[in-house]
Scaffold this motif. Structure first.
Motif, short mmCIF file in Angstrom:
data_model
loop_
_atom_site.label_atom_id
_atom_site.label_comp_id
_atom_site.label_asym_id
_atom_site.label_seq_id
_atom_site.Cartn_x
_atom_site.Cartn_y
_atom_site.Cartn_z
N ARG A 148 0.95 -1.12 0.09
CA ARG A 148 -0.34 0.19 -0.12
C ARG A 148 0.79 1.05 0.07
O ARG A 148 0.61 2.24 -0.65
N LEU A 149 2.03 1.14 1.03
CA LEU A 149 2.87 2.34 0.54
C LEU A 149 3.66 2.42 -0.68
O LEU A 149 3.57 3.73 -1.11
N ASP A 150 3.88 1.53 -1.22
CA ASP A 150 4.49 1.67 -2.47
C ASP A 150 3.77 2.28 -3.49
O ASP A 150 4.08 2.90 -4.35
N LEU A 151 2.43 1.74 -3.40
CA LEU A 151 1.39 2.41 -4.43
C LEU A 151 1.02 3.55 -4.23
O LEU A 151 1.03 4.58 -5.09
N GLY A 152 1.07 4.06 -3.12
CA GLY A 152 0.84 5.55 -2.66
C GLY A 152 2.17 6.25 -3.10
O GLY A 152 1.90 7.52 -3.52
N THR A 153 3.07 5.77 -3.05
CA THR A 153 4.52 6.43 -3.48
C THR A 153 4.48 6.60 -5.06
O THR A 153 4.67 7.77 -5.55
N TYR A 154 4.21 5.48 -5.81
CA TYR A 154 4.06 5.55 -7.22
C TYR A 154 3.16 6.62 -7.41
O TYR A 154 3.16 7.39 -8.50
N TYR A 155 1.82 6.60 -6.94
CA TYR A 155 0.76 7.67 -7.49
C TYR A 155 1.26 9.07 -7.10
O TYR A 155 1.16 10.14 -7.85
N TYR A 156 2.24 9.11 -6.01
CA TYR A 156 2.60 10.49 -5.62
C TYR A 156 3.60 10.92 -6.97
O TYR A 156 3.50 12.03 -7.44
N ARG A 157 4.34 10.10 -7.15
CA ARG A 157 5.27 10.36 -8.46
C ARG A 157 4.52 10.59 -9.72
O ARG A 157 5.15 11.55 -10.45
N LEU A 158 3.32 10.08 -9.82
CA LEU A 158 2.82 10.17 -11.16
C LEU A 158 1.74 11.57 -10.92
O LEU A 158 1.03 11.69 -12.03
N GLY A 159 1.61 12.24 -9.83
CA GLY A 159 0.88 13.29 -9.85
C GLY A 159 -0.53 12.84 -9.53
O GLY A 159 -1.52 13.65 -9.42
N LYS A 160 -0.91 11.64 -9.37
CA LYS A 160 -2.12 11.14 -8.89
C LYS A 160 -2.11 11.31 -7.11
O LYS A 160 -2.54 9.96 -6.63
N LEU A 161 -2.38 12.30 -6.78
CA LEU A 161 -2.26 12.44 -5.33
C LEU A 161 -3.44 11.95 -4.65
O LEU A 161 -3.33 11.32 -3.41
N GLU A 162 -4.58 12.17 -4.96
CA GLU A 162 -5.89 11.59 -4.14
C GLU A 162 -5.62 9.99 -4.10
O GLU A 162 -6.14 9.57 -3.24
N GLU A 163 -5.41 9.43 -5.38
CA GLU A 163 -5.38 8.00 -5.36
C GLU A 163 -4.22 7.55 -4.60
O GLU A 163 -4.34 6.37 -3.68
N GLY A 164 -3.11 8.47 -4.11
CA GLY A 164 -1.98 8.18 -3.52
C GLY A 164 -2.48 8.09 -1.97
O GLY A 164 -2.27 7.11 -1.22
N LEU A 165 -3.49 9.50 -1.66
CA LEU A 165 -3.73 9.25 -0.22
C LEU A 165 -4.89 8.13 0.00
O LEU A 165 -4.57 7.58 1.36
N ALA A 166 -5.35 7.57 -0.94
CA ALA A 166 -6.37 6.14 -0.47
C ALA A 166 -5.39 5.12 -0.01
O ALA A 166 -5.76 4.67 0.84
N GLU A 167 -4.46 5.07 -0.93
CA GLU A 167 -3.61 3.84 -0.69
C GLU A 167 -2.77 4.05 0.76
O GLU A 167 -2.62 3.17 1.62
#
Length: 295
Positions: free
Chosen positions: A227-246
């Protein structure tokens, strides 16, 4: 199945995170809290160079013995080389899987980890230091782990991540080069983590890496690191809301997961939600005051 790491997370949530040993009564309490139906208790004895390991599978509700098994081998390293695998197979045969649950393929423990107890100890210290942002210390421990066991796949996995964070690109590439042929031998959760890292850093395919991480979360619902890694990937991609969810899911799994709290704070800051960012930085500082970058 509840992993050792999940048990440690539950201990922290109960305010018993400093417990070095989980005794019988505490083990039953943790299993009941996590909805586990059977617990495996083990012990070993040493006679000369022979190490004998005995395990019992007990029903959590009744505390009655379901099955008991034993294994023995020469030298302490036999525990990792053979005994854990032998006992795991017997335990799997002795426990009836709930309807609809399939057994996930697993590698021999020595391929996932190591057949050296000393190397494994250095690996655990290195991974712990990595998650507390003591990167130089983590690098030292992980390098010692692969020095003791040059085929230690998960040690190379974390060593690559540590070197990247330290800005040691060449050292990271060397770790990845060592990891690639070893990763093909590792199945289960660890094998998926390795495939995700290689997809990202070698194949340069973040989408593939994220898909593999999603498989980990599907197969291993309590796996907070995915979950942490997914959140970090979303952060890198600028998909911040999806990152927050993970990231929130990671913290829900472990309410004292400082690594994820730190990432939550940065994600909220990137969204310019500074009040929430400050709140998560404060929470991170409270649960992980000894971390290298704790506020």
């Amino acid at each position: 199945m509840t992993s050792w790491e999940r048990l440690r997370d539950l201990l922290r949530q109960m305010g018993k995170g400093d417990r070095e040993v989980i005794d019988r009564d505490l083990g039953f309490e943790l299993c009941r809290q996590d909805g586990v139906q059977a617990i495996v208790l083990g012990s070993y004895v040493k006679a000369g160079d022979t190490f004998a390991t005995d395990v019992k599978v007990l029903d959590v509700e009744t505390k009655g013995i379901i099955k008991s098994f034993s294994s023995r081998g020469e030298g302490v390293d036999s525990i990792l080389k053979r005994q854990i695998d032998d006992l795991s197979r017997e335990i799997a045969k002795g426990i009836v899987q709930p309807e609809g649950v399939t057994q996930v393929a697993a590698s021999p423990i020595a391929e996932v980890t190591t057949n050296s107890m000393e190397a494994y100890g250095h690996f655990l210290r290195g991974r712990d230091d990595y998650e507390k942002f003591y990167l130089a210390e983590a690098q030292k421990s992980l390098e010692r782990a692969v020095e003791l066991d040059p085929d230690f796949a998960m040690a190379y996995y974390y060593l690559a991540r540590v070197n990247l964070q330290l800005g040691n690109g060449e050292a990271a590439r060397q770790s990845l080069a060592k990891l690639q042929p070893l990763g093909d031998r590792v199945a289960g959760k660890e094998g998926l983590y390795i495939k995700a890292l290689l997809a990202d850093l070698v194949e340069r395919n973040a989408d593939k890496a994220m898909e593999i991480l999603r498989k980990i979360t599907a197969d291993f619902p309590d796996e907070k690191r995915a979950r942490l890694d997914l959140g970090t990937y979303y952060y890198r991609l600028g998909k911040l809301e999806e990152g927050l969810a993970e990231l929130h899911k990671a913290v829900k799994l472990d309410p004292q997961y400082g690594f994820a709290m730190n990432m939550l704070a940065y994600t909220y800051a990137q969204l310019q939600k500074y009040d929430q960012a400050i709140e998560w930085f404060k929470k991170y500082g409270l649960v992980s005051p000894a971390d290298a970058i704790a506020p």
